[in-house]
Design an enzyme around this catalytic site. Sequence first.
Site, PDB file in Angstrom:
ATOM      1  N   LYS A 155       0.841  -1.204   0.000  1.00  0.00           N
ATOM      2  CA  LYS A 155       0.000   0.000   0.000  1.00  0.00           C
ATOM      3  C   LYS A 155       0.872   1.248   0.000  1.00  0.00           C
ATOM      4  O   LYS A 155       2.014   1.199   0.448  1.00  0.00           O
ATOM      5  CB  LYS A 155      -0.860   0.016   1.272  1.00  0.00           C
ATOM      6  CG  LYS A 155      -1.991  -0.996   1.298  1.00  0.00           C
ATOM      7  CD  LYS A 155      -2.777  -0.881   2.594  1.00  0.00           C
ATOM      8  CE  LYS A 155      -3.894  -1.909   2.660  1.00  0.00           C
ATOM      9  NZ  LYS A 155      -4.931  -1.730   1.633  1.00  0.00           N
ATOM     10  N   ARG A 209     -10.086 -11.660   2.097  1.00  0.00           N
ATOM     11  CA  ARG A 209     -10.911 -12.738   1.538  1.00  0.00           C
ATOM     12  C   ARG A 209     -10.181 -14.074   1.596  1.00  0.00           C
ATOM     13  O   ARG A 209     -10.809 -15.121   1.713  1.00  0.00           O
ATOM     14  CB  ARG A 209     -11.337 -12.380   0.108  1.00  0.00           C
ATOM     15  CG  ARG A 209     -10.218 -12.284  -0.886  1.00  0.00           C
ATOM     16  CD  ARG A 209     -10.601 -11.520  -2.145  1.00  0.00           C
ATOM     17  NE  ARG A 209     -10.670 -10.083  -1.916  1.00  0.00           N
ATOM     18  CZ  ARG A 209     -11.009  -9.187  -2.843  1.00  0.00           C
ATOM     19  NH1 ARG A 209     -11.315  -9.582  -4.072  1.00  0.00           N
ATOM     20  NH2 ARG A 209     -11.038  -7.914  -2.555  1.00  0.00           N
TER      21      ARG A 209
HETATM   22  N1  BES Z   1      -8.141  -3.806   4.312  1.00  0.00           N
HETATM   23  C1  BES Z   1      -8.247  -3.457   2.953  1.00  0.00           C
HETATM   24  C2  BES Z   1      -9.533  -2.707   2.614  1.00  0.00           C
HETATM   25  C3  BES Z   1      -9.697  -1.340   3.213  1.00  0.00           C
HETATM   26  C4  BES Z   1      -9.367  -0.227   2.477  1.00  0.00           C
HETATM   27  C5  BES Z   1     -10.241  -1.179   4.468  1.00  0.00           C
HETATM   28  C6  BES Z   1      -9.563   1.023   3.019  1.00  0.00           C
HETATM   29  C7  BES Z   1     -10.436   0.078   4.998  1.00  0.00           C
HETATM   30  C8  BES Z   1     -10.100   1.182   4.264  1.00  0.00           C
HETATM   31  C9  BES Z   1      -8.203  -4.713   2.075  1.00  0.00           C
HETATM   32  O1  BES Z   1      -7.422  -5.749   2.545  1.00  0.00           O
HETATM   33  C10 BES Z   1      -7.640  -4.290   0.767  1.00  0.00           C
HETATM   34  O2  BES Z   1      -6.516  -3.904   0.729  1.00  0.00           O
HETATM   35  N2  BES Z   1      -8.436  -4.383  -0.289  1.00  0.00           N
HETATM   36  C11 BES Z   1      -8.008  -3.999  -1.577  1.00  0.00           C
HETATM   37  C12 BES Z   1      -8.528  -5.008  -2.562  1.00  0.00           C
HETATM   38  C13 BES Z   1      -7.983  -4.844  -3.948  1.00  0.00           C
HETATM   39  C14 BES Z   1      -6.521  -5.169  -3.963  1.00  0.00           C
HETATM   40  C15 BES Z   1      -8.758  -5.732  -4.865  1.00  0.00           C
HETATM   41  C16 BES Z   1      -8.557  -2.608  -1.867  1.00  0.00           C
HETATM   42  O3  BES Z   1      -9.682  -2.317  -1.475  1.00  0.00           O
HETATM   43  O4  BES Z   1      -7.836  -1.806  -2.443  1.00  0.00           O
HETATM   44 MN    MN Z   2      -5.417  -5.528   1.948  1.00  0.00          MN
END
Ligand code: BES
Ligand code: MN
Length: 491
Positions: free
Chosen positions: A271, A345
């Site tokens: 991230k 997931r």
């Molecule tokens: N924990 C994150 C989702 C999230 C994002 C929670 C912002 C709270 C605030 C999750 O694990 C994630 O990173 N999801 C990705 C999925 C993508 C790679 C398909 C996302 O939402 O960017």
């Molecule tokens: Mn994530």
Amino acid sequence: MSLAFDVRAGDPARVATPLLAIALPAEPAFPRALAALDAKYGGALSRAVRRKDFQGGKDEALLLFAPEGGPERVLLVGMGTADRVKGITRAATLAGRRANALGVGRVAFWADGLEEAALEGAVIGLSLGGWEFKELHTPAPAAKRRKPLAAATLLVPNVRAARGPLAAGVAVAEGQRLTRRLAMLPGNICTPEYLARTARDIAKRHRLTVKVFGRRDLQRMKMGSFLAVAQGTAQDPKLIVLEYKGGRRGDAPVALVGKGLCFDSGGISIKPAAGMEAMKFDMSGAAGVLGAMEAIARMKLRVNVVGLVGSTTNMLGGEAMKPGDVVRASNGKTIEIQNTDAEGRLVLADVLTYAQRYKPQACVDAATLTGACVVALGNTTVGVLGNDQAVVDEVLAAGRRGGEVGWQLPMFDEYKELIKSDVADMRNIGGRGAGTITAALFLAEFAEGMPWVHLDVAGTAYSETDLVVMPKGPTGTPVRTFVEFVRGRAR
Ligand code: BES
Ligand code: MN
Ligand code: ZN
């Protein structure tokens, strides 16, 4: 620190308290029951209402000091135009927060006809309004220290009838306080091991059964999907199972499942640095399950409930999973990992599979699963998806009762194309669009055959801004949805 509550009947004018909070609806007619109190304040209360200094609006508050005798201060708080229970709950939350900020230590609360659901709401409001997270601050020198809110008195029409709603309110509030605290704790303190210890503590205090599985157990159970996420961390991943048996022996339980990522760096698909610290909140679903189990056990609900938490951290390292890897989940399905940041997931795949062995009457999971949910619904609405419309409707209704409003997104078959893989049964991301839906469709592959609803709480479990009735940080969502749902299933 939690709040001590008591209830009493009688004229609010005669309560000895440093602060009496009075909830009034929008455009109030000054209540007759407050005539004596008003007299003590030289008519200032009714005058404030008559002259519209105070109009009873949502989040409106007016503080007045007594010239002599009776409650030392009166705080008028508005209920706005929301329905009565919601209005009282919110007014009580604001009162709790103000009382805590004033440093008066205790508060009394009056609203017209404070009974049943309204009373329960007032208790929840006062307790959560008084909540703050101070345990990692060095305390101020004693002379400067203000008293945190420690006690609340509810002025009720009938003390005997108050016992039930008071106990229920305290149960829900304590559950939510636990959830908020766990979520606020940083990743170096709130580890998977810490969540496991918390579950053991809940089990011990309320006589629940607890099971905690570590890496070796997950290997034995062939949870290749969960383990792929845990590959990047030295911390032992934990699958935590709490069994509450309030129902008949042999009755199918309700299963509550939570995503417990104590930190989500994204892994190799890392991230951006800005704001990454918020990913300590990526265990909010798990915290919600533990808080709900605390509340349900305190309420002694007549229903069986199993709480399941999948906890680890998503990190980088020489052993970390990487894009392109293919893993096999415990239900036998293979997954191509195309983005290591879609880790929630992967964890839930094996936890949902584990939930299947309970043959639950219904399974509800909560997860901070997708940024896409924040884009679609913002920070005030929970994303709701599921494979059983009746249960989806039940969860939506539970959320409305608990003040955690959700909105359903579709799971049309057409979207399934988006998670197809060339090399495995599915891939762990979809395309650019419909991210919350493709995530839910992925989960559905592991919830086959059980009535299942998924709550995406990425936008609602914590707040980046102060929300008037609570500081920025964890909100306590989805505890109330869980509790209301389970309550609705109790005998
Ligand atoms: N924990 C994150 C989702 C999230 C994002 C929670 C912002 C709270 C605030 C999750 O694990 C994630 O990173 N999801 C990705 C999925 C993508 C790679 C398909 C996302 O939402 O960017
Ligand atoms: Mn994530
Ligand atoms: Zn995550």
